[in-house]
Design a protein around this motif. Structure first.
Motif, PDB file in Angstrom:
ATOM      1  N   ILE A   1       0.915  -1.199   0.194  1.00 61.35           N
ATOM      2  CA  ILE A   1       0.166   0.057  -0.053  1.00 61.35           C
ATOM      3  C   ILE A   1       0.934   1.207  -0.041  1.00 61.35           C
ATOM      4  CG2 ILE A   1      -1.866   1.317   1.202  1.00 61.35           C
ATOM      5  CD1 ILE A   1      -2.654  -1.323   2.696  1.00 61.35           C
ATOM      6  N   SER A   2       0.786   2.116  -0.977  1.00 57.35           N
ATOM      7  CA  SER A   2       1.795   3.306  -1.131  1.00 57.35           C
ATOM      8  C   SER A   2       0.814   4.513  -1.013  1.00 57.35           C
ATOM      9  CB  SER A   2       2.553   3.203  -2.458  1.00 57.35           C
ATOM     10  OG  SER A   2       1.418   3.145  -3.739  1.00 57.35           O
ATOM     11  N   PHE A   3       1.498   5.361  -0.400  1.00 56.52           N
ATOM     12  CA  PHE A   3       0.697   6.731  -0.115  1.00 56.52           C
ATOM     13  C   PHE A   3       1.397   8.098  -0.956  1.00 56.52           C
ATOM     14  CE2 PHE A   3       0.451   3.957   3.675  1.00 56.52           C
ATOM     15  CZ  PHE A   3      -1.049   3.852   4.092  1.00 56.52           C
ATOM     16  N   TRP A   4       0.508   8.839  -1.413  1.00 61.01           N
ATOM     17  CA  TRP A   4       0.778   9.640  -2.672  1.00 61.01           C
ATOM     18  C   TRP A   4       0.203  10.855  -2.096  1.00 61.01           C
ATOM     19  CZ3 TRP A   4       3.934   8.407  -6.821  1.00 61.01           C
ATOM     20  CH2 TRP A   4       4.085   7.140  -6.973  1.00 61.01           C
ATOM     21  N   ASN A   5       1.098  11.960  -2.505  1.00 58.44           N
ATOM     22  CA  ASN A   5       0.553  13.390  -2.357  1.00 58.44           C
ATOM     23  C   ASN A   5      -0.022  13.706  -3.635  1.00 58.44           C
ATOM     24  OD1 ASN A   5      -0.065  16.265  -2.355  1.00 58.44           O
ATOM     25  ND2 ASN A   5       1.833  16.705  -0.902  1.00 58.44           N
ATOM     26  N   PRO A   6      -1.524  13.889  -3.984  1.00 53.16           N
ATOM     27  CA  PRO A   6      -2.122  14.229  -5.124  1.00 53.16           C
ATOM     28  C   PRO A   6      -1.607  15.638  -5.704  1.00 53.16           C
ATOM     29  CG  PRO A   6      -3.667  14.695  -3.616  1.00 53.16           C
ATOM     30  CD  PRO A   6      -2.539  14.057  -2.924  1.00 53.16           C
ATOM     31  N   MET A   7      -1.298  16.450  -5.035  1.00 51.19           N
ATOM     32  CA  MET A   7      -0.932  17.738  -5.639  1.00 51.19           C
ATOM     33  C   MET A   7       0.596  17.782  -6.213  1.00 51.19           C
ATOM     34  SD  MET A   7      -3.592  19.550  -5.314  1.00 51.19           S
ATOM     35  CE  MET A   7      -4.614  17.924  -5.354  1.00 51.19           C
ATOM     36  N   ALA A   8       1.412  17.311  -5.418  1.00 54.42           N
ATOM     37  CA  ALA A   8       2.721  17.082  -5.809  1.00 54.42           C
ATOM     38  C   ALA A   8       3.125  15.911  -6.612  1.00 54.42           C
ATOM     39  CB  ALA A   8       3.728  17.226  -4.415  1.00 54.42           C
ATOM     40  N   ALA A   9       2.444  15.042  -6.555  1.00 53.69           N
ATOM     41  CA  ALA A   9       2.374  13.906  -7.477  1.00 53.69           C
ATOM     42  C   ALA A   9       3.737  13.121  -6.759  1.00 53.69           C
ATOM     43  CB  ALA A   9       2.458  13.766  -8.940  1.00 53.69           C
ATOM     44  N   MET A  10       3.899  13.158  -5.498  1.00 51.77           N
ATOM     45  CA  MET A  10       5.072  12.408  -4.791  1.00 51.77           C
ATOM     46  C   MET A  10       4.647  11.096  -3.977  1.00 51.77           C
ATOM     47  SD  MET A  10       7.684  15.613  -4.305  1.00 51.77           S
ATOM     48  CE  MET A  10       8.606  14.567  -3.490  1.00 51.77           C
ATOM     49  N   GLN A  11       5.492  10.204  -3.867  1.00 46.76           N
ATOM     50  CA  GLN A  11       5.185   9.019  -3.037  1.00 46.76           C
ATOM     51  C   GLN A  11       5.523   9.496  -1.542  1.00 46.76           C
ATOM     52  OE1 GLN A  11       6.558   5.278  -4.166  1.00 46.76           O
ATOM     53  NE2 GLN A  11       5.801   4.441  -1.916  1.00 46.76           N
ATOM     54  N   THR A  12       4.751   9.239  -0.413  1.00 39.90           N
ATOM     55  CA  THR A  12       5.288   9.925   0.917  1.00 39.90           C
ATOM     56  C   THR A  12       5.437   8.754   1.753  1.00 39.90           C
ATOM     57  OG1 THR A  12       2.692   9.909   1.491  1.00 39.90           O
ATOM     58  CG2 THR A  12       3.726  12.030   0.586  1.00 39.90           C
ATOM     59  N   GLY A  13       5.090   7.514   1.204  1.00 41.59           N
ATOM     60  CA  GLY A  13       5.243   6.364   2.268  1.00 41.59           C
ATOM     61  C   GLY A  13       4.531   4.935   1.709  1.00 41.59           C
ATOM     62  N   SER A  14       4.916   3.954   2.227  1.00 43.96           N
ATOM     63  CA  SER A  14       4.492   2.934   2.008  1.00 43.96           C
ATOM     64  C   SER A  14       4.265   1.703   2.887  1.00 43.96           C
ATOM     65  CB  SER A  14       5.466   2.126   0.615  1.00 43.96           C
ATOM     66  OG  SER A  14       6.540   1.812   1.183  1.00 43.96           O
ATOM     67  N   ILE A  15       3.287   0.685   2.657  1.00 46.29           N
ATOM     68  CA  ILE A  15       3.383  -0.555   3.727  1.00 46.29           C
ATOM     69  C   ILE A  15       3.405  -1.655   2.818  1.00 46.29           C
ATOM     70  CG2 ILE A  15       1.725  -1.328   5.322  1.00 46.29           C
ATOM     71  CD1 ILE A  15       0.756   1.110   6.107  1.00 46.29           C
TER      72      ILE A  15
END
Length: 895
Positions: A554-568
């Protein structure tokens, strides 16, 4: 605890297999649903699933005469003794063989269990504490094939057992001198039902070919003579003791592990007495046949009500008949479905008849005198695919592979409307912001909007070219509807008001494989959407996206910057079991498993994840760790539930699941087609695989729902318990509460009643409070008891006749403590919704009509008395005015 969610209820499935039973008062139906037991309250229109489960699907349910105990037996013969009062398991037992039926005696002292070709009678568990709750009393042998049904006489002296060998056997529950056993033939097919007449040994037997035999006995129940135990040991016939007598009893003791019991072995030639004593004899008084046209001769279920002599028979074609016995007069005939009727039961008064159809998962209660449905519920024919909560959390909409959209009430746990306009699988459902419209997307190429006021499909959205829609979203205003196609990678946007297509957007990457409605409203989603994504969840504040990928992460993303912020990495948390047909271990199979459903919590700090596993996981987003796991099912009747295969099923040719055990009658090996993920549409039968298709948190955060193979599971923090004392102390007793009531210390009495937490006592205290003191008592209550009192008042509003009294309590509580409750809205919104839901259930117009007609009757009666008085002696003006005042006073009192 914040994540102390417990199983609350099961929706979406009302009946699977097994026998139905009415409660003692006849107002509730007990229905086995998989490996759980659901109770449907027909009087209050509610349902409840007991918080207990067996190892496999339930096949037999035995209910005690007092309605306090129930015996649940699964496919393998494992039994649970359950208390229906405390909803707790009292005892575990294993019969080691599949059980066909369980029946308590009318006096409640014993019960009979039939397995294979033997009937076992046990002492019923009583109120005294026993080391073993099931004590074997007698074993009855007689049929040569499997047994099918049981029925008792009204005085519990005898019982009859039907068998597949086309015979019925009457056995004595005691050691009667003139009746040990009696064999009845006369049928040419399997015996489906056998019933005694009221207060008599006369009985009726029914066979599968639609034949009814009426048997008359030459002896009354009072004519049964109890044998002397001492003489019985000396003059016992060989048929009773069997061939080896004591050795056979010892063998029975070693097999079942029970104390030594009597073994009664019957023979088909009857009980021949050598001492010339008269024995009970039967003769056939009549033989009747049902209609032979079509499938009428395939009789599948039956029930008989002794007091009204009403016989109900169900057939494989979905038709049931009502006959009056013994004349066999046809009362009624009706078709309820096109599937076979699996179970029939009649309530104690004989007014309501319950039908269960396992093919459709349908449960019906029919009132035969008025020819109307009392209860009619049916789950999804195939698996559920999507769900959505309404904004207030009061309703849940589900879509299934059968093309139906159902809306469920979370308070009553029943479906109140079903939309069948879709012609293919429903892939996504959503509510509008106001909660009055349900929108669904389907593989049939349409998106439909349904009105929950008029219960109709008022909008149908289509695309210029045929497309299969896999995801759906509705904007916050409810004006725009958006859906994504899974084959053309296009997103379509329509207007809710006009139904016109406004825009079509083509994605550069195949993001349509993401089956989540939140992805549709993100304009730059194609920049970070991985091609192997399976599910997407959108945080409530819109600042984060969670994407479940094929590798189990499960990966987490910032939709505005289109950057990944973390993963599980959650692949190891799935703990997938091994299928019976798998040739690799569960550890190797888990490498190819992944999450297919995601959902954020209301605060966005946690995320709920489920997929091809029996576990649902809650992760902490900030710490990216596993917080808790929930096992949604322990039903071994489903596939992929065990980590290791049973070595007893392994042979030199491989697993028995891969061996074709057909014997030429059309049975084939139960193996699903390769690559089938959403249900096999063939005519073969195989074990379904446990999986979670959709997850959703309630808007209140107090519960969450999951659509699974077994149905719609609700896990809640508000699950009620029978005994939950709050701040209990030694001085808190019912006598001390009533003493406070006598001293008119109303607030103190209410506090003590809630500390003891007995509903009857709390109701007694509240109804003792004077009407003019309600506002004072509400203002003096501690804050911690306000929510408890508000919840109790909400419950009483549903069933109490003191409508204005409890409405006044609710009004004063909300007026005085409204601001404090608003600050704690997450905890108080559930009882507030219960208030709002219970108010429409009151038929105010009936109450007003009753008052109007009563006033009219009073006025007419007073005028009639006035006319009679005028005819005899004219009344004075003062008397006339007094009569008028009296009439007005009576009218005010009635109002």
């Amino acid at each position: 605890m914040k994540f102390a969610y417990k199983f609350s209820n099961l929706l979406g499935a009302v009946y699977r297999r097994g026998n139905l039973s009415f409660s003692r008062d006849g107002n509730s139906v007990l229905s086995p649903v998989g490996n759980r037991l659901s109770v449907f309250d027909l009087k209050n229109n509610k349902s409840e699933t007991l918080p207990l489960s067996t190892s496999k699907n339930i096949t037999s349910v035995g209910l005690s005469p007092d309605g306090n105990l129930a015996i649940l037996v699964d496919e393998d013969g494992a039994a649970l003794l359950v208390s229906l009062v405390t909803r707790a398991v009292l005892h575990h037992f294993n019969f080691h063989k599949p059980v066909h039926s369980v029946s308590f005696s009318p006096n409640g002292r014993s019960f009979v269990v039939t397995k294979e070709n033997v009937a076992l009678m046990y002492h019923a568990p009583g109120k005294t504490r026993e080391f073993n709750a099931f004590v074997l009393d007698k074993s009855y042998y007689g049929p040569y094939d499997e047994t099918t049904c049981i029925d008792w006489t009204d005085d519990s002296k005898c019982f009859v057992v039907g068998s597949k060998d086309m015979t019925s056997w009457v056995f004595g529950a005691e050691r009667w001198a003139n009746l040990i056993y009696y064999c009845l033939g006369g049928h040419k097919d399997v015996v489906v039902g056998c019933f005694f007449e009221q207060d008599s040994l006369d009985l009726y037997t029914l066979s599968q070919d639609g034949t009814l035999c009426v048997w008359e006995c030459d002896t009354e129940l009072d004519g049964l003579v109890l044998r002397d135990a001492k003489k019985a040991a000396d003059a016992e016939p060989e048929e009773t003791r069997g061939e080896s007598g004591e050795e056979e009893e010892e063998e029975e003791q070693q097999e079942d592990g029970q104390p030594r019991s009597d073994v009664i072995r019957g023979k088909a030639d009857g009980d021949k007495r050598k001492d010339g004593r008269k024995i009970v004899r039967y003769k056939r008084r009549g033989k009747y046949f049902f209609n032979k046209e079509g499938d009428f001769n395939n009789l599948t279920a039956s029930a008989f009500h002794k007091k009204t002599h009403l016989l109900v028979t169900g057939f494989a074609s979905g038709i049931f008949h009502l006959h009056e016995l013994p004349e066999f007069n046809l009362i009624h005939s009706l078709s309820i479905s096109d599937q076979r009727i699996s179970s029939i039961t009649i309530n104690c008064t004989g007014d309501w008849i319950g039908f269960g159809c396992s093919g459709l998962g349908q449960l019906l209660v029919w009132e035969w005198q008025s020819e109307s449905y009392v209860f009619k519920q049916q789950g999804h024919f195939n698996n559920m695919a999507a769900l959505a909560y309404s904004p207030d959390g009061q309703y849940i909409a589900t879509g299934g592979n059968d093309g139906k959209v159902k809306v469920w009430n979370t308070n009553s746990s029943l479906c109140f409307v079903t939309f069948t306009e879709h012609t293919s699988s429903v892939t996504s459902v959503a509510f509008t912001s106001r909660g009055f419209v349900v929108v669904s997307a389907s593989l049939d190429g349409t998106v439909r909007a349904f009105d929950l006021h008029r219960y109709r499909n008022f909008r149908t959205f289509t695309s210029p070219r045929p497309a299969q829609f896999s995801c759906l979203a509705v904007d916050c205003s409810g004006e725009l509807v958006s859906a994504g196609a899974q084959d053309s990678f296009e997103i379509f946007i329509w207007s809710m008001q006009t139904g016109r297509l406004l825009e079509v957007t083509l994605l550069s990457t195949p993001c349509s494989t993401i089956r989540c409605q939140k992805m549709l409203i993100i304009g730059n989603s194609q920049r970070f959407c991985p091609p192997e994504a399976l599910a997407v969840a959108h945080r409530p504040d819109g600042q984060e996206l969670a994407v479940a990928t094929l590798d189990g992460e499960i990966s987490f993303w910032n939709p505005m910057a289109a950057m990944q912020t973390g993963s599980i990495t959650g692949r190891h948390d799935l703990q997938m079991g091994r299928k019976e047909t798998d040739k690799i271990t569960a550890k190797q199979a888990a490498k190819g498993k992944s999450f297919t459903a995601l959902c954020y919590s209301a605060d966005g700090k946690s995320i709920l994840a489920g997929g091809q596993s029996k576990f649902v996981c809650i992760y902490n987003v900030g710490e990216q760790i596993l917080t808790k796991k929930f096992e949604i099912s322990c039903n071994l009747s489903l596939d992929a539930m065990e980590e290791f295969l049973d070595r007893r099923k392994m042979t030199e040719f491989g697993s028995l699941a891969l061996v074709d055990e057909g014997v030429g009658d059309g049975d084939t090996v139960a193996i699903s087609l390769p690559g089938v993920r959403k249900g096999d549409m063939c005519s073969r039968h195989f074990k379904p695989e446990i999986r979670v298709t959709s997850l959703h948190f309630s808007p209140t955060g107090r519960s969450w729902a999951a659509t699974t193979t077994e149905g719609l599971l609700i896990y809640s923090l508000d699950a009620g318990v029978v005994f939950d004392p709050f701040d209990l102390d030694l001085d808190v007793t019912p006598s001390s509460v009533r003493q406070q009531v006598r001293q008119e210390a109303w607030a103190a009495a209410i506090v003590l009643a809630f500390r003891l937490n007995e509903s009857a006592l709390t109701r007694e205290v509240l109804e003792a409070v004077p009407y003019e003191q309600i506002e004072v008592v509400c203002g003096s209550l501690p804050d911690i008891y306000v929510e408890k009192l508000l919840s109790f008042v909400a419950t009483e509003l549903e069933k109490s006749n003191h409508l204005q009294f409890y409405l006044t309590w609710a009004q004063r509580l909300l007026t005085i403590h409204g601001q404090k409750l608003k600050n704690r809205w997450v905890r108080s919104v559930s009882c507030t919704n219960t208030h709002l839901w219970s108010l429409p259930n009151f038929h105010f117009h009936f109450l007003c009509d009753w008052n109007i007609y009563t006033i009219r009757y009073t006025v007419a009666l007073s005028k009639q008395r006035g006319l009679k008085r005028t005819a005899t002696e004219p009344a004075s003006e003062d008397e006339a005015s007094d009569g008028s005042d009296t009439t007005n006073e009576e009218s005010d009192m009635l109002l």
